[in-house]
Design a protein around this motif. Structure first.
Motif, mmCIF file in Angstrom:
data_model
loop_
_atom_site.group_PDB
_atom_site.id
_atom_site.type_symbol
_atom_site.label_atom_id
_atom_site.label_comp_id
_atom_site.label_asym_id
_atom_site.label_seq_id
_atom_site.Cartn_x
_atom_site.Cartn_y
_atom_site.Cartn_z
ATOM 1 N N VAL A 288 39.738 -7.734 45.660
ATOM 2 C CA VAL A 288 40.514 -6.705 44.970
ATOM 3 C C VAL A 288 39.724 -6.308 43.721
ATOM 4 O O VAL A 288 39.567 -7.121 42.811
ATOM 5 C CB VAL A 288 41.905 -7.233 44.535
ATOM 6 N N PRO A 289 39.199 -5.067 43.672
ATOM 7 C CA PRO A 289 38.453 -4.657 42.489
ATOM 8 C C PRO A 289 39.386 -4.366 41.311
ATOM 9 O O PRO A 289 40.470 -3.819 41.494
ATOM 10 C CB PRO A 289 37.728 -3.386 42.938
ATOM 11 N N MET A 290 38.958 -4.755 40.108
ATOM 12 C CA MET A 290 39.762 -4.501 38.903
ATOM 13 C C MET A 290 38.848 -4.138 37.745
ATOM 14 O O MET A 290 37.631 -4.136 37.886
ATOM 15 C CB MET A 290 40.618 -5.729 38.576
ATOM 16 N N HIS A 291 39.467 -3.802 36.609
ATOM 17 C CA HIS A 291 38.711 -3.452 35.396
ATOM 18 C C HIS A 291 37.764 -2.283 35.654
ATOM 19 O O HIS A 291 36.607 -2.295 35.247
ATOM 20 C CB HIS A 291 37.937 -4.684 34.887
ATOM 21 N N TRP A 292 38.270 -1.291 36.388
ATOM 22 C CA TRP A 292 37.478 -0.080 36.639
ATOM 23 C C TRP A 292 38.411 1.134 36.502
ATOM 24 O O TRP A 292 39.631 1.023 36.673
ATOM 25 C CB TRP A 292 36.858 -0.108 38.055
ATOM 26 N N GLY A 293 37.796 2.298 36.169
ATOM 27 C CA GLY A 293 38.551 3.562 36.186
ATOM 28 C C GLY A 293 39.483 3.797 35.010
ATOM 29 O O GLY A 293 40.026 4.894 34.868
ATOM 30 N N LEU B 7 33.783 2.873 32.041
ATOM 31 C CA LEU B 7 33.780 1.881 33.128
ATOM 32 C C LEU B 7 33.371 2.622 34.398
ATOM 33 O O LEU B 7 34.172 3.283 35.042
ATOM 34 C CB LEU B 7 35.165 1.237 33.284
ATOM 35 N N THR B 8 32.095 2.535 34.721
ATOM 36 C CA THR B 8 31.525 3.430 35.720
ATOM 37 C C THR B 8 31.498 2.872 37.152
ATOM 38 O O THR B 8 31.288 3.624 38.094
ATOM 39 C CB THR B 8 30.072 3.791 35.328
ATOM 40 N N GLY B 9 31.685 1.571 37.290
ATOM 41 C CA GLY B 9 31.655 0.987 38.641
ATOM 42 C C GLY B 9 32.838 1.472 39.473
ATOM 43 O O GLY B 9 33.925 1.672 38.943
ATOM 44 N N THR B 10 32.615 1.657 40.770
ATOM 45 C CA THR B 10 33.688 2.161 41.644
ATOM 46 C C THR B 10 33.861 1.282 42.882
ATOM 47 O O THR B 10 32.901 0.662 43.352
ATOM 48 C CB THR B 10 33.379 3.592 42.137
ATOM 49 N N PRO B 11 35.062 1.272 43.444
ATOM 50 C CA PRO B 11 35.293 0.549 44.700
ATOM 51 C C PRO B 11 34.421 1.080 45.833
ATOM 52 O O PRO B 11 34.013 0.309 46.708
ATOM 53 C CB PRO B 11 36.770 0.793 44.994
ATOM 54 N N ALA B 12 34.109 2.375 45.818
ATOM 55 C CA ALA B 12 33.275 2.958 46.879
ATOM 56 C C ALA B 12 31.911 2.277 46.911
ATOM 57 O O ALA B 12 31.371 1.966 47.982
ATOM 58 C CB ALA B 12 33.120 4.462 46.655
ATOM 59 N N GLU B 13 31.374 2.038 45.717
ATOM 60 C CA GLU B 13 30.073 1.383 45.616
ATOM 61 C C GLU B 13 30.163 -0.069 46.108
ATOM 62 O O GLU B 13 29.279 -0.558 46.816
ATOM 63 C CB GLU B 13 29.635 1.421 44.147
ATOM 64 N N ARG C 201 28.919 -6.601 55.439
ATOM 65 C CA ARG C 201 28.895 -8.059 55.580
ATOM 66 C C ARG C 201 30.272 -8.616 55.933
ATOM 67 O O ARG C 201 30.521 -9.820 55.837
ATOM 68 C CB ARG C 201 28.386 -8.708 54.294
ATOM 69 N N GLY C 202 31.201 -7.710 56.285
ATOM 70 C CA GLY C 202 32.502 -8.162 56.767
ATOM 71 C C GLY C 202 33.512 -8.506 55.683
ATOM 72 O O GLY C 202 34.520 -9.149 55.955
ATOM 73 N N VAL C 203 33.262 -8.096 54.450
ATOM 74 C CA VAL C 203 34.224 -8.331 53.369
ATOM 75 C C VAL C 203 35.072 -7.066 53.185
ATOM 76 O O VAL C 203 34.541 -5.967 53.066
ATOM 77 C CB VAL C 203 33.514 -8.683 52.039
ATOM 78 N N GLN C 204 36.394 -7.267 53.191
ATOM 79 C CA GLN C 204 37.310 -6.136 53.076
ATOM 80 C C GLN C 204 37.632 -5.873 51.603
ATOM 81 O O GLN C 204 37.982 -6.795 50.860
ATOM 82 C CB GLN C 204 38.598 -6.461 53.836
ATOM 83 N N VAL C 205 37.503 -4.625 51.173
ATOM 84 C CA VAL C 205 37.850 -4.250 49.793
ATOM 85 C C VAL C 205 39.271 -3.693 49.784
ATOM 86 O O VAL C 205 39.560 -2.682 50.434
ATOM 87 C CB VAL C 205 36.862 -3.198 49.234
ATOM 88 N N LEU C 206 40.171 -4.387 49.081
ATOM 89 C CA LEU C 206 41.563 -3.925 48.968
ATOM 90 C C LEU C 206 41.639 -2.992 47.766
ATOM 91 O O LEU C 206 41.879 -3.427 46.644
ATOM 92 C CB LEU C 206 42.505 -5.115 48.772
ATOM 93 N N GLU C 207 41.392 -1.724 48.009
ATOM 94 C CA GLU C 207 41.401 -0.753 46.907
ATOM 95 C C GLU C 207 42.820 -0.252 46.685
ATOM 96 O O GLU C 207 43.418 0.355 47.570
ATOM 97 C CB GLU C 207 40.468 0.419 47.216
ATOM 98 N N LEU C 208 43.361 -0.528 45.521
ATOM 99 C CA LEU C 208 44.720 -0.116 45.185
ATOM 100 C C LEU C 208 44.687 1.014 44.178
ATOM 101 O O LEU C 208 43.759 1.134 43.387
ATOM 102 C CB LEU C 208 45.499 -1.290 44.596
ATOM 103 N N LYS C 209 45.743 1.833 44.197
ATOM 104 C CA LYS C 209 45.957 2.788 43.112
ATOM 105 C C LYS C 209 46.914 2.117 42.132
ATOM 106 O O LYS C 209 47.749 1.311 42.549
ATOM 107 C CB LYS C 209 46.614 4.068 43.649
#
Ligand code: NI
Ligand code: MN
Length: 234
Positions: A196-201, A206-212, A220-228
């Motif tokens: 779960v990505p956090m501390h972005w947006g 804070l320039t890092g994005t879940p897309a990146e 590599r088979g890791v799922q990104v749980l991108e939440l709004k």
């Protein structure tokens, strides 16, 4: 164990978790002045447990309010708990890195974080102890790793070996924490299948994005749980 794990993002690093046993856990409460927090969620919620990674404003500006509203235990560094005690908060469960405790029905371990930790109170910078992360083992054995604000560090491998986390909450915004490239490496060290990505947006810097992050870890088979902000994943 009638329910499934639910993860609600309130923006930045503030999360509300509902465990399978129905326990409500809040991480790093920042609500009222959190630009990413939806208006309807800015009121301090009633929760069963509050975990605070470090003393920066964007992680604990609403801590006193949430602790007062809930009366539930606050888990944080001893120095941070000491400050809270002087603010009239009585239900404190201080701990330090490497230690574990059973609190609100969950097993919580405090882990390393490479960052800083201070809070401006009445115009003075107050030392809030070292920054930390948490491993939280839920009632059904599912294990969460909440990294707090941190740089990448090699001992995330050790956290992976010892705790075998299923889901990692990792900062990806860069500048003050890891960015997506380091967070992708962290996923590898931790051996997690979900992140779960956090501390972005929250702010333009804070320039890092879940897309990146997705581009780096999904192959590599890791799922990104991108939440709004305001959204819940079950
Ligand atoms: Ni911070
Ligand atoms: Mn922060």
């Amino acid at each position: 164990m009638d329910r499934r794990l639910a993860i609600t993002w309130l923006g930045h690093s503030t999360f509300l978790i509902r465990t399978p046993g129905g326990t409500r856990v809040m991480f790093d409460p920042w609500l009222a002045r959190n630009p990413a927090c939806p208006q309807a969620m800015k009121k301090p919620p009633k929760v069963d447990l509050i975990l605070v990674s470090h003393g920066h404003r964007d992680h604990m500006d609403d801590l006193v309010a949430v602790a007062r509203e809930s009366g539930s235990p606050v888990v944080a560094m001893p120095e941070l708990c000491d400050w809270l005690g002087r603010k009239g908060i009585a239900n404190l469960s201080p701990m330090n890195k490497g230690g574990s405790q059973h609190v609100a029905g969950l097993d919580v371990t405090m882990t390393e974080a490479l960052h800083s930790s201070g809070y401006v109170d009445n115009g003075q910078m107050v030392y809030m102890g070292e920054p930390a992360g948490f491993v939280v083992r839920l009632e059904d054995g599912v294990t969460l790793y909440f990294a707090g604000d941190t740089a990448l560090f090699g001992d995330m491998r050790l956290i992976g070996e010892m705790h075998k986390p299923d889901i990692a909450f990792l900062p990806i915004g860069d500048r003050f924490t890891m960015g997506p490239v380091a967070a992708a490496r962290a996923c590898e060290f931790l051996g997690v299948r979900q992140v779960v990505p956090m501390h972005w947006g929250t702010f333009p810097i804070l320039t890092g994005t879940p897309a990146e992050l997705k581009r780096l870890v999904e192959p590599r088979g890791v799922q990104v749980l991108e939440l709004k902000p305001g959204e819940t994943a079950e």
